[in-house]
Write an enzyme that holds these catalytic residues in place. Structure first.
Site, PDB file in Angstrom:
ATOM      1  N   ARG A 160      22.333  21.722   0.857  1.00  0.00           N
ATOM      2  CA  ARG A 160      23.496  22.468   0.394  1.00  0.00           C
ATOM      3  C   ARG A 160      24.797  21.872   0.899  1.00  0.00           C
ATOM      4  NH1 ARG A 160      25.189  26.701   3.169  1.00  0.00           N
ATOM      5  NH2 ARG A 160      23.094  27.225   3.918  1.00  0.00           N
ATOM      6  N   TYR A 215      45.372  28.951 -16.762  1.00  0.00           N
ATOM      7  CA  TYR A 215      44.053  29.238 -17.318  1.00  0.00           C
ATOM      8  C   TYR A 215      43.701  30.699 -17.040  1.00  0.00           C
ATOM      9  CZ  TYR A 215      38.876  28.514 -17.455  1.00  0.00           C
ATOM     10  OH  TYR A 215      37.529  28.572 -17.691  1.00  0.00           O
ATOM     11  N   ASP A 222      46.127  22.480 -11.443  1.00  0.00           N
ATOM     12  CA  ASP A 222      44.976  22.277 -12.315  1.00  0.00           C
ATOM     13  C   ASP A 222      45.329  21.113 -13.239  1.00  0.00           C
ATOM     14  OD1 ASP A 222      43.038  22.341 -14.323  1.00  0.00           O
ATOM     15  OD2 ASP A 222      42.835  24.515 -14.237  1.00  0.00           O
ATOM     16  N   LYS A 234      34.884  19.283 -18.490  1.00  0.00           N
ATOM     17  CA  LYS A 234      35.611  18.857 -19.689  1.00  0.00           C
ATOM     18  C   LYS A 234      35.444  17.351 -19.932  1.00  0.00           C
ATOM     19  CE  LYS A 234      37.194  23.110 -19.800  1.00  0.00           C
ATOM     20  NZ  LYS A 234      36.240  24.186 -19.923  1.00  0.00           N
TER      21      LYS A 234
END
Length: 415
Positions: free
Chosen positions: A56, A109, A181, A206
């Site tokens: 992890r 966003y 962003d 994206k």
């Protein structure tokens, strides 16, 4: 491995892979790891000989991708998260505490805004949404408790640009952490860290992924302390990314630059076609001279993504359905950045709409009366403006233009 002076295309080809380390394999192997075994008690207590403690935390697979996305943004380090929203949420949680005040661009966003409204504000964090074109006047909104400013340029759906350098010239001397962003520019068309931004983040889902089949995000900085905090809190939140997903993203980034060139060429073709069509009121793409922030785009950006919006002249909703339902090459679905083109309607809601690209977007239905109900009107027969977000994939630009033109003719009742 290349040095930092190499061209971006060279770095995206060579950074984040080490064939000598992996017995000649061009691509790093996928490490699927939870437990890491130690050969003795001495090794266990000293966490040697391996640099990895638990799957992890990190693996060779995640290390290599973090090097690659850091190179993409010109950062010194990067931190991976299992989705773009996880990158947004974890970055905010890393630096914001109860009693702090943050500034958030009004065109962020929507899930970013939702996280602020539904998570941070109930935790006693004060949030001020600001006009995206505020520039250096952001100084008027700064409070003694202001800890962080959240930027996104161009903004989600409505595509206003910030004067990022003007904003950071105000926030940096005040030790206010700036985060942007940068998903639209993909780290290729705009380098926020060169403009005074402290942390840049992207949704790797994206353009870097490129195939609409994987979720991931990252945040990156040049400040060692900020990077260390990002790494520490990512571990605390358990925001682990799987080795298989990491490998898909790493593979996608290798071809990022030539894909973006294709996307951009298609976007110019379609945007210019839309500007000439009688059904279209305006096109919201910063690369067009008609865009209010075009000069700022020319100053700060080296190209434009194939994601933008356009506004249609008023027609009833049923005409919009006739346009969208019979398109052949455009899907109607969320996300973008894959090889497939998309077209979705949206209804802009901005606190500062009078000063943005959608000044008439909040109440766009014509022939309103005193009993006007926006929801009822939208689904009724009133003529109204319609806002569409378009993403252009890797199809032939002429085929995309022809399909869209037929749809626009249906919108006008000509087909």
């Amino acid at each position: 491995m290349t040095d930092d002076s190499s061209a971006l295309s060279t770095q995206l080809t060579h950074v984040g892979r080490d064939p000598d380390r992996y017995e000649g394999a061009v691509n790093p192997p996928v490490w699927r790891a939870s437990t890491i075994l130690y050969p003795s008690l001495d090794h266990f207590e000293k966490r040697l000989p391996f640099p990895y403690q638990y799957g992890r935390f990190a693996t060779p697979t995640s290390d290599e991708l973090e090097k690659l996305v850091a190179a993409l943004e010109g950062a010194t380090d990067a931190v991976l998260y299992p989705s773009g929203l996880a990158a947004i949420a974890c970055t905010l949680e890393t630096f914001v505490r109860p009693g702090d005040h943050i500034l958030v661009t009004d065109n962020a966003y929507h899930p970013s805004r939702s996280f602020c409204d539904d998570v941070l504000i109930p935790k006693q964090v004060s949030v001020t949404y600001f006009n995206p074109r505020i520039g250096a006047e952001i100084a008027d909104l700064i409070q003694p408790e202001t800890k962080l400013i959240w930027l996104e340029s161009p903004g989600s759906q409505t595509f206003e640009l910030h004067d990022v350098s003007a904003i950071t010239s105000v926030t940096k001397p005040r030790n206010i952490i700036s985060v942007i962003d940068n998903t639209w520019a993909a780290g290729v068309y705009f380098r926020p860290l060169d403009h005074g931004v402290d942390i840049t983040m992207q949704t790797l889902t994206k353009f870097p992924g490129g195939c609409a089949d994987v979720l991931m995000g990252f945040a990156a900085s040049r400040d060692p302390k900020l990077n260390a905090s990002l790494h520490r809190y990512r571990r605390l939140y358990g925001a682990h990314s799987s080795g298989d997903d990491i490998a898909l993203i790493a593979r996608g980034i290798r071809s990022l630059l030539p894909r973006l060139q294709w996307h951009e060429a298609t976007a110019y073709h379609i945007a210019e076609m839309l500007e000439k069509h009688e059904a279209v009121e305006r096109v919201l793409w910063p690369a067009l001279p008609s865009h209010p922030d075009h000069a700022l785009w020319k100053r700060d950006f080296s190209g434009a993504a194939s994601l933008f919006a356009f506004v249609l002249h008023p027609q009833p909703r049923k005409r919009l359905a006739a346009m969208l339902d019979d398109l052949s090459l455009y899907g109607m679905g969320f996300s973008w950045g894959g090889y497939e083109s998309l077209l979705v309607p949206f209804r802009p809601k901005r606190a500062h709409a009078s000063d943005t690209n959608v000044s008439d977007g909040k109440d766009s239905v014509e022939n309103k009366d005193s009993a006007y109900d926006s929801e009822k009107a939208y689904y009724g027969d009133h003529p109204q403006r319609h806002f569409l977000r378009i993403y252009l994939g890797l199809e032939d630009k002429h085929d995309l233009a022809a399909d869209l033109a037929k749809g626009l003719d249906r919108y006008l009742g000509k087909a």
